[in-house]
Design an enzyme around this catalytic site. Structure first.
Site, PDB file in Angstrom:
ATOM      1  N   ASP A   1     -15.984 -35.117  21.170  1.00 18.99           N
ATOM      2  CA  ASP A   1     -16.388 -36.810  21.351  1.00 18.99           C
ATOM      3  C   ASP A   1     -16.286 -37.644  20.684  1.00 18.99           C
ATOM      4  O   ASP A   1     -16.134 -37.414  19.398  1.00 18.99           O
ATOM      5  CB  ASP A   1     -17.603 -36.149  22.131  1.00 18.99           C
ATOM      6  CG  ASP A   1     -18.814 -36.454  22.638  1.00 18.99           C
ATOM      7  OD1 ASP A   1     -18.369 -37.467  22.878  1.00 18.99           O
ATOM      8  OD2 ASP A   1     -19.597 -36.434  22.694  1.00 18.99           O
TER       9      ASP A   1
ATOM     10  N   HIS B   1      -9.163 -43.202  23.192  1.00 16.92           N
ATOM     11  CA  HIS B   1      -8.770 -41.541  24.256  1.00 16.92           C
ATOM     12  C   HIS B   1      -7.322 -41.108  23.965  1.00 16.92           C
ATOM     13  O   HIS B   1      -6.436 -40.450  23.049  1.00 16.92           O
ATOM     14  CB  HIS B   1      -9.057 -41.828  25.762  1.00 16.92           C
ATOM     15  CG  HIS B   1     -10.060 -41.757  26.136  1.00 16.92           C
ATOM     16  ND1 HIS B   1     -11.095 -41.130  25.841  1.00 16.92           N
ATOM     17  CD2 HIS B   1     -10.503 -42.737  27.347  1.00 16.92           C
ATOM     18  CE1 HIS B   1     -11.803 -41.385  26.897  1.00 16.92           C
ATOM     19  NE2 HIS B   1     -11.726 -42.204  27.747  1.00 16.92           N
TER      20      HIS B   1
ATOM     21  N   LEU C   1      -0.143 -19.647  17.052  1.00 15.83           N
ATOM     22  CA  LEU C   1      -1.444 -20.766  17.179  1.00 15.83           C
ATOM     23  C   LEU C   1      -1.633 -20.773  19.149  1.00 15.83           C
ATOM     24  O   LEU C   1      -0.311 -20.800  19.891  1.00 15.83           O
ATOM     25  CB  LEU C   1      -1.298 -22.153  16.709  1.00 15.83           C
ATOM     26  CG  LEU C   1      -3.186 -22.752  17.222  1.00 15.83           C
ATOM     27  CD1 LEU C   1      -4.302 -22.445  16.876  1.00 15.83           C
ATOM     28  CD2 LEU C   1      -3.144 -24.409  17.054  1.00 15.83           C
TER      29      LEU C   1
HETATM   30  C1  IPE Z   1     -17.807 -33.483  26.996  1.00 18.31           C
HETATM   31  O1  IPE Z   1     -18.055 -34.894  26.300  1.00 18.31           O
HETATM   32  C2  IPE Z   1     -16.554 -33.822  27.271  1.00 18.31           C
HETATM   33  C3  IPE Z   1     -15.418 -33.652  26.459  1.00 18.31           C
HETATM   34  C4  IPE Z   1     -15.369 -34.140  25.206  1.00 18.31           C
HETATM   35  C5  IPE Z   1     -14.368 -33.488  26.965  1.00 18.31           C
HETATM   36  P1  IPE Z   1     -18.860 -36.051  27.069  1.00 18.31           P
HETATM   37  O2  IPE Z   1     -18.840 -37.323  26.491  1.00 18.31           O
HETATM   38  O3  IPE Z   1     -18.882 -35.761  27.964  1.00 18.31           O
HETATM   39  O4  IPE Z   1     -20.604 -35.197  26.739  1.00 18.31           O
HETATM   40  P2  IPE Z   1     -22.102 -36.166  27.990  1.00 18.31           P
HETATM   41  O5  IPE Z   1     -22.057 -36.461  29.059  1.00 18.31           O
HETATM   42  O6  IPE Z   1     -22.554 -37.209  26.577  1.00 18.31           O
HETATM   43  O7  IPE Z   1     -22.388 -34.521  27.162  1.00 18.31           O
HETATM   44  C1  IPE Z   2     -14.646 -38.248  24.452  1.00 19.64           C
HETATM   45  O1  IPE Z   2     -14.845 -39.224  24.024  1.00 19.64           O
HETATM   46  C2  IPE Z   2     -13.188 -37.473  25.592  1.00 19.64           C
HETATM   47  C3  IPE Z   2     -14.148 -37.427  26.632  1.00 19.64           C
HETATM   48  C4  IPE Z   2     -15.239 -36.703  27.834  1.00 19.64           C
HETATM   49  C5  IPE Z   2     -12.592 -37.627  27.271  1.00 19.64           C
HETATM   50  P1  IPE Z   2     -15.716 -40.124  25.189  1.00 19.64           P
HETATM   51  O2  IPE Z   2     -15.310 -40.916  26.313  1.00 19.64           O
HETATM   52  O3  IPE Z   2     -17.011 -39.218  25.917  1.00 19.64           O
HETATM   53  O4  IPE Z   2     -16.771 -40.838  23.917  1.00 19.64           O
HETATM   54  P2  IPE Z   2     -18.275 -41.329  24.443  1.00 19.64           P
HETATM   55  O5  IPE Z   2     -19.233 -40.748  23.913  1.00 19.64           O
HETATM   56  O6  IPE Z   2     -18.485 -42.377  24.689  1.00 19.64           O
HETATM   57  O7  IPE Z   2     -18.299 -42.403  22.842  1.00 19.64           O
HETATM   58 MG    MG Z   3     -19.027 -38.623  25.059  1.00 22.25          MG
END
Ligand code: IPE
Ligand code: IPE
Ligand code: MG
Length: 244
Positions: A21, A38, A132
């Site tokens: 995240d 990403h 792995l």
């Molecule tokens: C969780 O991250 C999902 C992934 C890392 C793929 P999100 O950014 O979607 O989570 P929330 O919605 O903030 O909890």
């Molecule tokens: C995690 O990073 C990637 C996915 C959920 C696919 P985010 O896109 O959720 O990044 P933040 O939470 O907005 O910083």
């Molecule tokens: Mg996020």
């Protein structure tokens, strides 16, 4: 031998889960578009897979796209799908060379056909590797997984007394994969976001404020060292666990 054993670390978790995240916030700090984050996240995943092999981790489960992530803007969802397809294309040969076996956790409904094919082919091409096991939680949600498991159990005609914890585990996407010992969440959020809700019932959690694109090998080492210093009690007392 694991690179970590030189440094007091003799308890490497068998299975590590990562909620990757913070890609969006990583870009916000740099004035970039979310998709650039990403992309950086995918680059980092490559480094973390390599480090996991070096550290002797047996199973690595990464949360790549949740069932809730469909709710993001269309362009971001499309971009994420494209990135994953590209990543498989670019990285498959090297992953194969490293002995990585790719598995998919989640379902394929709503996923573009070309990506379904890439994922299926990657799983097939790496199925005999065992250095792995890389589980990619893509279009994955813990509740969705549970609903599907219950539907399958009913379809199979199971009787109430046959529904045990072991049986339920066998109906999940993680069938035959041990439960995670350690779950890491980057970007400082204290929530599970529907990740491995059944399997992580007794996992150790490690939350770091570091955003995913910056969570490199040294950050992983820190998480593993932190884990190695914990006492897992599974409901027992500390004395029982120490065997005194
Ligand atoms: C969780 O991250 C999902 C992934 C890392 C793929 P999100 O950014 O979607 O989570 P929330 O919605 O903030 O909890
Ligand atoms: C995690 O990073 C990637 C996915 C959920 C696919 P985010 O896109 O959720 O990044 P933040 O939470 O907005 O910083
Ligand atoms: Mg996020």
């Amino acid at each position: 031998m694991s690179e970590l054993s030189e440094t007091t670390l003799d308890k490497v978790p068998v299975h590590v889960g990562i909620i990757m995240d913070g890609n969006g916030r990583w870009t916000a700090e740099r004035g970039l578009q979310r998709l650039a984050g990403h992309r950086a996240g995918v680059e980092n995943l490559r480094a973390i897979i390599r480090a996991s092999v070096e550290f002797g981790i047996k199973y690595l489960t990464v949360y790549a796209f949740s069932t809730e992530n469909w709710g993001r803007p269309r362009a971001e969802v499309r971009g994420l799908m494209r990135l994953l397809a590209e990543a498989i294309e670019k990285e498959l040969a090297e992953l194969n060379e490293q002995g990585v076996c790719i598995r998919h956790l989640g379902h394929m409904e709503g996923v573009p056909g070309n990506l379904v094919k890439k994922i299926t082919d990657a799983v097939e091409a790496t199925k005999d590797n065992d250095r792995l096991i890389l589980n990619v939680a893509f279009n994955y949600g813990g509740r969705d997984e549970m609903v599907r498991a219950i539907q399958s159990m009913i379809r199979d005609g199971l009787q109430p007394k046959e529904i045990t914890e072991e049986r339920i585990s066998q109906y999940l996407f993680t069938k035959d994969i041990p439960d995670p010992d350690l779950v890491i969440r980057t970007s400082g959020e204290f929530r599970t976001s529907n990740f491995l809700m059944w399997q992580a019932a007794y996992a150790e959690w490690y939350i770091t404020p570091v955003y995913w694109p910056s969570f490199g090998k040294e950050e992983l080492r820190k998480a593993l060292l932190n884990y190695a210093n914990r006492e897992r009690r599974f409901g027992k007392t500390s004395d029982q666990v120490k065997g005194s």
